[in-house]
Design a protein around this motif. Sequence first.
Motif, PDB file in Angstrom:
ATOM      1  N   GLN A 140       0.846  -1.182   0.000  1.00 17.10           N
ATOM      2  CA  GLN A 140       0.000   0.000   0.000  1.00 17.10           C
ATOM      3  C   GLN A 140       0.883   1.233   0.000  1.00 17.10           C
ATOM      4  OE1 GLN A 140      -2.652   0.815   3.400  1.00 17.10           O
ATOM      5  NE2 GLN A 140      -4.235   1.388   1.936  1.00 17.10           N
ATOM      6  N   LEU A 183      -1.650   5.276  -4.478  1.00 17.78           N
ATOM      7  CA  LEU A 183      -1.742   4.102  -5.354  1.00 17.78           C
ATOM      8  C   LEU A 183      -2.633   3.022  -4.770  1.00 17.78           C
ATOM      9  CD1 LEU A 183       1.989   3.805  -6.465  1.00 17.78           C
ATOM     10  CD2 LEU A 183       0.083   4.818  -7.731  1.00 17.78           C
ATOM     11  N   GLY A 184      -3.008   3.155  -3.512  1.00 24.81           N
ATOM     12  CA  GLY A 184      -3.909   2.202  -2.908  1.00 24.81           C
ATOM     13  C   GLY A 184      -3.276   0.849  -2.662  1.00 24.81           C
ATOM     14  N   LEU A 185      -4.127  -0.137  -2.494  1.00 26.41           N
ATOM     15  CA  LEU A 185      -3.680  -1.517  -2.270  1.00 26.41           C
ATOM     16  C   LEU A 185      -3.417  -2.188  -3.617  1.00 26.41           C
ATOM     17  CD1 LEU A 185      -6.213  -2.598   0.470  1.00 26.41           C
ATOM     18  CD2 LEU A 185      -3.726  -2.653   0.728  1.00 26.41           C
ATOM     19  N   LEU A 231      -2.029  -5.815  -5.375  1.00 26.34           N
ATOM     20  CA  LEU A 231      -1.766  -7.222  -5.111  1.00 26.34           C
ATOM     21  C   LEU A 231      -0.407  -7.625  -5.672  1.00 26.34           C
ATOM     22  CD1 LEU A 231      -2.986  -9.901  -4.028  1.00 26.34           C
ATOM     23  CD2 LEU A 231      -3.884 -10.273  -6.341  1.00 26.34           C
ATOM     24  N   TYR A 244      -0.514 -14.100  -4.705  1.00 24.06           N
ATOM     25  CA  TYR A 244      -1.584 -14.735  -3.968  1.00 24.06           C
ATOM     26  C   TYR A 244      -1.407 -16.246  -4.019  1.00 24.06           C
ATOM     27  CZ  TYR A 244      -3.586 -15.727  -8.560  1.00 24.06           C
ATOM     28  OH  TYR A 244      -3.761 -16.165  -9.834  1.00 24.06           O
ATOM     29  N   ASN A 266      -4.150 -19.620  -3.753  1.00 22.32           N
ATOM     30  CA  ASN A 266      -5.518 -20.102  -3.562  1.00 22.32           C
ATOM     31  C   ASN A 266      -5.586 -21.292  -2.608  1.00 22.32           C
ATOM     32  OD1 ASN A 266      -6.747 -18.198  -5.217  1.00 22.32           O
ATOM     33  ND2 ASN A 266      -6.504 -19.461  -7.047  1.00 22.32           N
ATOM     34  N   LYS A 290       0.704 -14.801  -9.544  1.00 24.14           N
ATOM     35  CA  LYS A 290       1.194 -13.428  -9.587  1.00 24.14           C
ATOM     36  C   LYS A 290       0.036 -12.449  -9.568  1.00 24.14           C
ATOM     37  CE  LYS A 290       5.423 -14.479 -12.144  1.00 24.14           C
ATOM     38  NZ  LYS A 290       6.227 -14.205 -13.369  1.00 24.14           N
ATOM     39  N   PHE A 295       0.854  -5.663   3.498  1.00 21.90           N
ATOM     40  CA  PHE A 295      -0.218  -6.343   4.221  1.00 21.90           C
ATOM     41  C   PHE A 295      -0.402  -7.750   3.680  1.00 21.90           C
ATOM     42  CE2 PHE A 295      -1.698  -2.995   6.833  1.00 21.90           C
ATOM     43  CZ  PHE A 295      -1.672  -1.820   6.104  1.00 21.90           C
ATOM     44  N   GLN A 351     -11.823 -10.736   2.605  1.00 15.45           N
ATOM     45  CA  GLN A 351     -10.432 -10.886   2.979  1.00 15.45           C
ATOM     46  C   GLN A 351     -10.208 -10.214   4.328  1.00 15.45           C
ATOM     47  OE1 GLN A 351      -7.744  -9.647  -0.129  1.00 15.45           O
ATOM     48  NE2 GLN A 351      -8.797 -10.859  -1.683  1.00 15.45           N
ATOM     49  N   PHE A 410      -7.220  -8.963   7.086  1.00 14.55           N
ATOM     50  CA  PHE A 410      -5.860  -8.467   6.982  1.00 14.55           C
ATOM     51  C   PHE A 410      -5.072  -8.620   8.272  1.00 14.55           C
ATOM     52  CE2 PHE A 410      -5.493  -6.202   2.924  1.00 14.55           C
ATOM     53  CZ  PHE A 410      -6.790  -6.319   2.473  1.00 14.55           C
ATOM     54  N   TYR A 434     -14.410  -1.525   3.590  1.00 18.23           N
ATOM     55  CA  TYR A 434     -13.402  -1.668   4.629  1.00 18.23           C
ATOM     56  C   TYR A 434     -13.124  -0.294   5.222  1.00 18.23           C
ATOM     57  CZ  TYR A 434     -12.094  -6.409   3.095  1.00 18.23           C
ATOM     58  OH  TYR A 434     -12.084  -7.751   2.787  1.00 18.23           O
ATOM     59  N   SER A 479      -4.333  -1.528   9.557  1.00 17.48           N
ATOM     60  CA  SER A 479      -4.706  -2.345   8.410  1.00 17.48           C
ATOM     61  C   SER A 479      -6.190  -2.201   8.107  1.00 17.48           C
ATOM     62  CB  SER A 479      -4.351  -3.810   8.665  1.00 17.48           C
ATOM     63  OG  SER A 479      -5.017  -4.293   9.820  1.00 17.48           O
ATOM     64  N   PRO A 480      -6.604  -2.512   6.876  1.00 15.12           N
ATOM     65  CA  PRO A 480      -8.029  -2.462   6.526  1.00 15.12           C
ATOM     66  C   PRO A 480      -8.837  -3.468   7.343  1.00 15.12           C
ATOM     67  CG  PRO A 480      -6.664  -2.480   4.556  1.00 15.12           C
ATOM     68  CD  PRO A 480      -5.767  -2.804   5.704  1.00 15.12           C
ATOM     69  N   ASN A 511      -9.669 -17.931  -9.842  1.00 12.34           N
ATOM     70  CA  ASN A 511      -9.068 -16.968  -8.932  1.00 12.34           C
ATOM     71  C   ASN A 511     -10.088 -15.952  -8.482  1.00 12.34           C
ATOM     72  OD1 ASN A 511      -6.567 -18.199  -9.389  1.00 12.34           O
ATOM     73  ND2 ASN A 511      -6.275 -16.981 -11.229  1.00 12.34           N
ATOM     74  N   LEU A 560     -10.066  -9.328  -5.158  1.00  9.73           N
ATOM     75  CA  LEU A 560     -10.762  -8.071  -4.919  1.00  9.73           C
ATOM     76  C   LEU A 560     -10.107  -6.968  -5.737  1.00  9.73           C
ATOM     77  CD1 LEU A 560     -11.362  -8.139  -1.048  1.00  9.73           C
ATOM     78  CD2 LEU A 560     -12.985  -8.659  -2.883  1.00  9.73           C
ATOM     79  N   TRP A 596      -9.747  -2.980  -5.757  1.00 13.70           N
ATOM     80  CA  TRP A 596      -9.851  -1.990  -4.698  1.00 13.70           C
ATOM     81  C   TRP A 596      -9.969  -0.582  -5.246  1.00 13.70           C
ATOM     82  CZ3 TRP A 596      -9.963  -3.399   0.414  1.00 13.70           C
ATOM     83  CH2 TRP A 596      -9.632  -4.736   0.698  1.00 13.70           C
ATOM     84  N   GLY A 597     -10.819   0.216  -4.614  1.00 13.20           N
ATOM     85  CA  GLY A 597     -10.780   1.650  -4.835  1.00 13.20           C
ATOM     86  C   GLY A 597      -9.655   2.265  -4.018  1.00 13.20           C
ATOM     87  N   LEU A 598      -9.369   3.534  -4.293  1.00  8.09           N
ATOM     88  CA  LEU A 598      -8.287   4.217  -3.578  1.00  8.09           C
ATOM     89  C   LEU A 598      -8.714   4.742  -2.214  1.00  8.09           C
ATOM     90  CD1 LEU A 598      -6.482   6.149  -6.449  1.00  8.09           C
ATOM     91  CD2 LEU A 598      -5.956   3.918  -5.475  1.00  8.09           C
TER      92      LEU A 598
END
Lengths: 114, 113
Positions: A37, A41-43, A45, A48, A50, A57, A90, A103, A105, B36, B43-44, B98, B101, B103-105
């Motif tokens: 994060q 730019l936010g979160l 990925l 991952y 499964n 990736k 995270f 999800q 965290f 969230y 953390s979220p 798969n 999520l 995500w928005g900002l």
Amino acid sequence: IAGITQAPTSQILAAGRRMTLRCTQDMRHNAMYWYRQDLGLGLRLIHYSNTAGTTGKGEVPDGYSVSRANTDDFPLTLASAVPSQTSVYFCASSDQGRGGHEQFFGPGTRLTVL
Amino acid sequence: QKEVEQNSGPLSVPEGAIASLNCTYSDRGSQSFFWYRQYSGKSPELIMSIYSNGDKEDGRFTAQLNKASQYVSLLIRDSQPSDSATYLCAVGTNAGNNRKLIWGLGTSLAVNP
């Protein structure tokens, strides 16, 4: 343990060094995720998994690797850290066996690469 | 490119008012939607999930979903200073096997005493 734990809480690392961020969950969730994060730019990925034994990736995987030897642990490794990997990381998990996307965290690791 | 859009804010409301947070998404096939809350340096934390059109209420929180308009919102009634945080909208997507999520900002909310 209750939920997801991450270690270390924070770390300052010299560029070029190898670093493994640890993530452990006790909820028996099959899916796990690593995000970074960054402000504006936010979160995003990174990688991952499964289920134990499989990984995939995300949108920003370069410079990172993961493994999933068992259900509970999902370590993230930076083979040779660079300053652009300075971020908050995270780990999250999800019980996809129940069909959900929710999800949950961990508390995060703040990493600074100098 | 699947996207989730939120106003960045800050959204400022007085204590006791209703805070309204909005989110739009681009993937018409999305079936699950989440809000969230993230406090600064934390953390979220999942606060609401919604899967069907309409409203879902949980305490002071109401999530509203309109799939035809590709719009999901979060209403916070009787806003408290402790609600001051960034609220992240997330949309579930299936790509083969798969589940991820998008995500928005986030929208920053400030509740003023």
